[in-house]
Design an enzyme around this catalytic site. Sequence first.
Site: not given
Ligand code: 3PG
Length: 183
Positions: A36, A120, A60, A32
């Site tokens: 960002r 999610k 994102t 994924e």
């Molecule tokens: C996301 O965008 O899904 C999060 O930034 C992921 O969170 P994590 O860095 O704690 O895995």
Amino acid sequence: MKRIIPVVVVNEINDTVKILEALIKDGINCAEITFRTECAEKAVALAVKEFPDMEIGAGTVINAEQCRRALDAGAQFIVSPGLSEEVAVVCAQSNTPYYPGCVTPTEIIKALSLGITTVKFFPANVYGGLNALQALSAPFPQVKFIPTGGVDDGNLREYLSWDKIFAVGGSYFTDRAVKKWTE
Ligand code: 3PG
């Protein structure tokens, strides 16, 4: 089989191949790539071209415009930290899976009304982890979850052992692979 969805933040377009190769070496065939950073769209396009056997999605994604750009770049699934109706509409038009972030019953009801049954759950560690998911699942047995946020070796196994988990996401998988294979 339950899936792993590594959250990938590409700061430099030239890092894309190195990161995805590290994931493949770790046995992960999905990524994924988050919208960002400046080069996210280019990174998705490059990943789709160079790694045809991987499932490349965009994360994102918070509005329709970003979603269209991600799909044009070749994203095969779309993830948002929250639920965006306009993103849901664009994804539905192109028949692309959309995984919106949902942490409350109201948000899950909204997702269901948009025809979405896999969501999610973010940030999973802050919103109660597996306990919260199991409580939410009682009224929504048709829903599958992708816990993301704070996933690591300490909780991965318990998430994966529950049958309502569609996949587990996080930057942990990316960091682990990059550290192991490129440093
Ligand atoms: C996301 O965008 O899904 C999060 O930034 C992921 O969170 P994590 O860095 O704690 O895995």
